[in-house]
Design an enzyme around this catalytic site. Sequence first.
Site, PDB file in Angstrom:
ATOM      1  CD  GLU A 204     -11.666   2.126   3.489  1.00  0.00           C
ATOM      2  OE1 GLU A 204     -12.038   1.092   3.798  1.00  0.00           O
ATOM      3  OE2 GLU A 204     -10.350   2.201   3.353  1.00  0.00           O
TER       4      GLU A 204
ATOM      5  CD  GLU B 102      -5.746   5.305   9.460  1.00  0.00           C
ATOM      6  OE1 GLU B 102      -5.807   4.246   9.484  1.00  0.00           O
ATOM      7  OE2 GLU B 102      -4.571   5.625   8.829  1.00  0.00           O
TER       8      GLU B 102
ATOM      9  CD  GLU C 185      -2.503  -1.223   2.949  1.00  0.00           C
ATOM     10  OE1 GLU C 185      -2.343  -0.179   3.451  1.00  0.00           O
ATOM     11  OE2 GLU C 185      -2.620  -2.513   3.509  1.00  0.00           O
TER      12      GLU C 185
ATOM     13  CE  LYS D   5      -9.140   2.551   7.311  1.00  0.00           C
ATOM     14  NZ  LYS D   5      -8.073   2.261   6.464  1.00  0.00           N
TER      15      LYS D   5
END
Length: 458
Positions: free
Chosen positions: A319, A328, A265, A322
């Site tokens: 997202e 994040e 990633e 999260k």
Amino acid sequence: MNYVLPFFSLSMFTIVGVLLILSTGSEASIGVNYGTLANNLPPPQQVAEFLLHSTVINRIRLFDTDPQILQAFANTGIAVTVTVPNDQIPHLTNLSSAKQWISDHIQPHFPSTNIIRILVGNEVISTADHLLIRTLIPAMQSLHTALVSASLHRRIQISTPHSLGTLTNSTPPSSAKFRRGYDAQVLKPLLSFLRSTSSPFVVNPYPFFGYSIETLDFALFRPNPGLFDQHTKLLYTNMLDAQLDSVYSAMDKLGFSDVEIVIGEIGWPSEGDIDQIGVDVDTAAEFNKNLIARVDSGTGTPLMPNRTFETYIFALFNENLKSGPTSERNFGIFRSDLTPIYDIGILRPTFRSSDPVYNPRSPVRGSSSKRWCVTKAGAETVALQRNIDYVCGLGLDCRPINEGGLCYLPNTVKAHSKYAMNLYYQTMEKHEFDCDFDNTGEITTIDPSYGNCEYQAN
């Protein structure tokens, strides 16, 4: 991704960061991590069509084996990496359980969905969970044996991702090695398994989680003084090169420099907490643009020259479910309506930012009387390949779907068959039965042309 994991230092440069497959060659492929911890994401089928038609992304990494997503990517040709959750690892040391897992999660979708790799767990060593660490390699071995039993071992690889916290003494990169206690007991047998199965070593590093104000330029590929390795006499001008060579050096010390490296990633958030420096849309765009340029350059790293890197950017979407700091939840490169948060050069020319989903050039070109023959949704790949063989075997001009042709990309059976079927339909009398192809074709008034690929319409 786990931002609280330990990192290794590289003098004043803390190294962390990319999914990459390191290989020799001149062409890199762009992939993306497809995380789903959000309540506002588009349906998987819509995502698959968008990636296929509107972007140059040709591979994805999933953090599970969601059957709906795997089905959505069937017949797209997009390469898919799936993940076994950490809590399932001990269970999979049992061969019968591993065979059942392959039967339940892989075989129902393969080969229509192009599953290329199974990642067993995520950053298991960094969890410090002795049960997981002890059962990791046996679980990988059992899954590989299960793949052999299903005759899939030559098509699907087995690996596991690691954080760069597995490294120590990485100042400079040539001095990097794996942490004591993990090197001989865990990583050496793991690398031996990877070598024997022709699978890659996977790491999950992040420049974002290791940079400081002083090293921001180094992390972003901007001009900077660089880092000089006195041992090798090599100069490092960016954090990514130093990361990759640190991993390479550690593997080399154990005698496994020939094992491919996959970096799991890499990304940069477009929004963060108020006290964070270098966290905004422009910086995220800069980082990912520079990353792609570096990966596509084919220059490799100082210790691994002339390599290209298959890169998986984190992540496809923000997202919102999260936990943790604001950053994040903001690593996405696309919004949930499939419009780009910022442009990093991965959209096809036909994509219009005002359109949430790719829409071929329809009534804009030509009249409503024009008709095209295209593939039916859900048509089997084997049947579509027969269509290609039949049409091109008649001597019709299939050069546009040959390698290098204007309609060669996307390089999938479905796309090539659609072109070939329409070619036949237009060449014949354009009766409905000329587009039947054993019930795999249908007539449309929407022009399927895209970019420089022109679909004939008489």
